[in-house]
Design an enzyme around this catalytic site. Sequence first.
Site, PDB file in Angstrom:
ATOM      1  CG  HIS A 182      -1.893  -1.359   1.092  1.00 22.10           C
ATOM      2  ND1 HIS A 182      -2.540  -1.727   2.399  1.00 22.10           N
ATOM      3  CD2 HIS A 182      -2.227  -2.222   0.165  1.00 22.10           C
ATOM      4  CE1 HIS A 182      -3.174  -2.706   1.946  1.00 22.10           C
ATOM      5  NE2 HIS A 182      -2.929  -3.249   0.702  1.00 22.10           N
TER       6      HIS A 182
HETATM    7  C1  LIG Z   1       0.016  -9.218  -2.761  1.00 21.44           C
HETATM    8  C2  LIG Z   1      -1.022  -8.061  -3.045  1.00 21.44           C
HETATM    9  C3  LIG Z   1      -2.237  -7.920  -2.073  1.00 21.44           C
HETATM   10  C4  LIG Z   1      -2.975  -6.714  -1.988  1.00 21.44           C
HETATM   11  N1  LIG Z   1      -4.152  -6.911  -1.770  1.00 21.44           N
HETATM   12  C5  LIG Z   1      -5.117  -5.935  -1.650  1.00 21.44           C
HETATM   13  C6  LIG Z   1      -6.271  -5.821  -0.835  1.00 21.44           C
HETATM   14  O1  LIG Z   1      -6.730  -7.014  -0.248  1.00 21.44           O
HETATM   15  N2  LIG Z   1      -6.847  -4.817  -1.035  1.00 21.44           N
HETATM   16  C7  LIG Z   1      -6.690  -3.611  -1.804  1.00 21.44           C
HETATM   17  O2  LIG Z   1      -7.451  -2.659  -1.784  1.00 21.44           O
HETATM   18  N3  LIG Z   1      -5.493  -3.820  -2.530  1.00 21.44           N
HETATM   19  C8  LIG Z   1      -4.616  -4.597  -2.448  1.00 21.44           C
HETATM   20  N4  LIG Z   1      -3.495  -4.613  -3.155  1.00 21.44           N
HETATM   21  C9  LIG Z   1      -3.095  -3.457  -3.758  1.00 21.44           C
HETATM   22  C10 LIG Z   1      -3.854  -3.428  -5.019  1.00 21.44           C
HETATM   23  O3  LIG Z   1      -3.422  -4.614  -5.979  1.00 21.44           O
HETATM   24  C11 LIG Z   1      -3.216  -2.131  -5.863  1.00 21.44           C
HETATM   25  O4  LIG Z   1      -3.898  -0.966  -5.155  1.00 21.44           O
HETATM   26  C12 LIG Z   1      -3.994  -2.103  -7.450  1.00 21.44           C
HETATM   27  O5  LIG Z   1      -3.574  -3.321  -7.956  1.00 21.44           O
HETATM   28  C13 LIG Z   1      -3.462  -0.814  -7.991  1.00 21.44           C
HETATM   29  O6  LIG Z   1      -4.000  -0.832  -9.288  1.00 21.44           O
HETATM   30  P1  LIG Z   1      -3.112   0.087 -10.372  1.00 21.44           P
HETATM   31  O7  LIG Z   1      -3.838   0.053 -11.812  1.00 21.44           O
HETATM   32  O8  LIG Z   1      -2.961   1.459  -9.673  1.00 21.44           O
HETATM   33  O9  LIG Z   1      -1.774  -0.665 -10.758  1.00 21.44           O
HETATM   34  P2  LIG Z   1      -1.064  -1.915 -11.118  1.00 21.44           P
HETATM   35  O10 LIG Z   1      -2.179  -3.068 -10.828  1.00 21.44           O
HETATM   36  O11 LIG Z   1       0.245  -2.287 -10.430  1.00 21.44           O
HETATM   37  O12 LIG Z   1      -1.002  -2.021 -12.563  1.00 21.44           O
HETATM   38  C14 LIG Z   1      -0.246  -1.411 -13.354  1.00 21.44           C
HETATM   39  C15 LIG Z   1       0.429  -1.936 -14.629  1.00 21.44           C
HETATM   40  O13 LIG Z   1       1.167  -1.214 -15.442  1.00 21.44           O
HETATM   41  C16 LIG Z   1       2.260  -1.818 -15.900  1.00 21.44           C
HETATM   42  N5  LIG Z   1       3.413  -1.069 -16.222  1.00 21.44           N
HETATM   43  C17 LIG Z   1       4.046  -0.533 -15.307  1.00 21.44           C
HETATM   44  N6  LIG Z   1       5.160   0.243 -15.781  1.00 21.44           N
HETATM   45  C18 LIG Z   1       5.025   0.241 -17.059  1.00 21.44           C
HETATM   46  C19 LIG Z   1       5.487   0.828 -18.203  1.00 21.44           C
HETATM   47  N7  LIG Z   1       6.502   1.598 -18.179  1.00 21.44           N
HETATM   48  N8  LIG Z   1       5.036   0.711 -19.265  1.00 21.44           N
HETATM   49  C20 LIG Z   1       3.814  -0.230 -19.656  1.00 21.44           C
HETATM   50  N9  LIG Z   1       3.338  -1.067 -18.691  1.00 21.44           N
HETATM   51  C21 LIG Z   1       3.623  -0.620 -17.260  1.00 21.44           C
HETATM   52  C22 LIG Z   1       2.331  -2.984 -15.058  1.00 21.44           C
HETATM   53  O14 LIG Z   1       3.049  -4.099 -15.571  1.00 21.44           O
HETATM   54  C23 LIG Z   1       1.139  -3.256 -14.418  1.00 21.44           C
HETATM   55  O15 LIG Z   1       0.366  -4.395 -15.123  1.00 21.44           O
HETATM   56  C24 LIG Z   1      -2.601  -5.819  -3.150  1.00 21.44           C
HETATM   57  C25 LIG Z   1      -1.266  -5.695  -3.732  1.00 21.44           C
HETATM   58  C26 LIG Z   1      -0.514  -6.698  -3.646  1.00 21.44           C
HETATM   59  C27 LIG Z   1       0.606  -7.050  -4.374  1.00 21.44           C
END
Ligand SMILES: Cc1cc2nc3c(=O)[nH]c(=O)nc-3n(C[C@H](O)[C@H](O)[C@H](O)COP(=O)(O)OP(=O)(O)OC[C@H]3O[C@@H](n4cnc5c(N)ncnc54)[C@H](O)[C@@H]3O)c2cc1C
Length: 570
Positions: free
Chosen positions: A500
Amino acid sequence: MAKTLDKVDVVTVGVGWTGGIIAAECAKQGMKVRGLERGKERGTKNYAMIHDEYRYAIRYELMQDLSRETITFRNNLKMRPLPMRQMGSFLLGENLGGAGTHWNGMTYRFLPYDFQIKTETEKKYGKNKLSSDYLLQDWGITYDELEPYFDKFEKTIGLSGEDTNPFWGKRTSDFPTPPMKKTPLLKKFEKATKDLGYHPYMVPSANLSEPYENPDGSKINACQYCGFCERFGCEYGAKSSPEVTVVPAALKTGNYDITFHANVVEVLKKGNKVTGVRYIDTQTGEEFIQPADVVVLTSYIMNNAKLLMVSDIGEQYDPNTGKGTLGKNYCYQIEPGATGFFDDQMNVFMGAGALGMTIDDFNGDSFDHSNEGFIHGASISFTQSGTRPILSNPVPSDVPVWGAEFKKASIENYTRSLSVFGQGASMPHKNNYLALDSNYKDRYGVPLLQMTYNFTEQDRNLHKFITDKTVKIMKEMGAKKTEGGNPLTDYDIVPYQSTHNTGGTTMGADPNTSVVNNYLQHWDMENLFVVGAGNFNHNSGYNPTATVGALAYRTAEGIQKYREKGGMLA
Ligand SMILES: Cc1cc2nc3c(=O)[nH]c(=O)nc-3n(C[C@H](O)[C@H](O)[C@H](O)COP(=O)(O)OP(=O)(O)OC[C@H]3O[C@@H](n4cnc5c(N)ncnc54)[C@H](O)[C@@H]3O)c2cc1C
Ligand code: SF4
């Protein structure tokens, strides 16, 4: 020489929850959207043989490859920042779905207090409750303004829960699906906390209690309580993830496509507008320019901040002068807790990522902080997420951590121990921030993101307070021996704590103190949107994704408005 592709209306960098939501909403409005994802395609069909703790939970097969890109870290400005070579304190997502594939699914809305934390704190405790070293800020949006978008996110993911918590914000509709099963262990926590006068409720869960079809027509199945959820994809299609919800909804429109293995290295700009992005095909090494009318950074807080920094968009925060906003207000969380050792064996094998109960009696501003050396608090939970054999070796502190005695005690206590933990809020501090590293580069020659972070006095005081509460609850649960966690020392990036991370690309009402406005539109580049937990001005006592999802829905609405009228939206 980079090859220039045909222009699209909207390009998103990364396809996790934020990229998927933007894609679905914009494609439904008729915009041509392209997702650039540096990882590969994957989905439910790939998870049939996934119950392999070593491969997925310890060797992180679904996650970011740190040999290609990582961050550098130091505790304070005087230390030399060094690269994080192995994933530890937090786990970074990669491939279709991002971290939304291997998340737990605990899905809380932040509290009304969170969005106006500065105003509320000053109103109740005066201007000097925290020293000026803490960079407390309102978010430029209220809970009530964000409520319809929370509602939309929850309906998309089919969230399972019950509205019995007296401390959270008002909801306009009930949870889409009922809460998960209340197991005997959850009942133990429920009884103990009720007997202590607290208010337990079932964790809002994106592991669904029953089959559900969302408003986009995406189907999510019922959770089987398999116990291999956090760090794993769901082989039953029962964990709400981008690949089973928003990504298919976007693809269904015919207006969306995804380019995989596309690592974006720069946001391109001209004057006060961005023109597209430059990316490298990670398989062939070829370079491409993707022109777009609107660019949306949806690549998690680390990469969103890094891309702005390497593209020279916005002013980098300087901890010495306090000037600049980019990289400011990086926050983490604290996890105080207590472990209890019992005589009887318990079924700790079955479970689900978000199966649990929580109390908010010590979260937000639900109690009086006048005599405490901190603000905010922590949600306190008991979760039954499935105790995996390799990483779980619970032994009392008087047992050695190696040798025959350790093995005997570990086997004995594996089914005889439980933990209660808090997710403690984190307040921004002037010395905690993100910047570009001047020494280390990633595989594509781009500087690594540098993190300077340590726990603060506020964290230490809150940690002690919540630890004491968790000890009390565990004793009430009937443990024969209870041990509270050690006092908080310096932040260590090696052991897993929580994924987080927040801040660095904060939102607000004033360009002098925030990076984006409350539509997450960049203050300096009107057709650039930056979406993720990086927008948070501080970190709450909950998991972040419901708030991230709500903000992403509002951004999609903002992009639509921008397409119609142009200019700044706020
Ligand atoms: C083990 C674990 C458990 C979790 N449990 C919870 C929970 O219970 N509840 C909760 O609220 N949250 C939880 N989270 C957090 C939650 O997963 C994240 O808040 C959420 O997935 C974030 O979404 P996002 O789209 O911002 O980023 P991400 O899911 O990280 O997606 C970003 C994407 O961008 C891509 N990317 C990055 N850089 C580049 C680049 N330069 N070029 C192209 N692509 C790129 C990555 O490959 C990735 O696929 C958990 C996280 C983990 C790791
Ligand atoms: S616990 Fe439920 S949601 Fe999680 S992986 Fe198993 S079946 Fe899927």
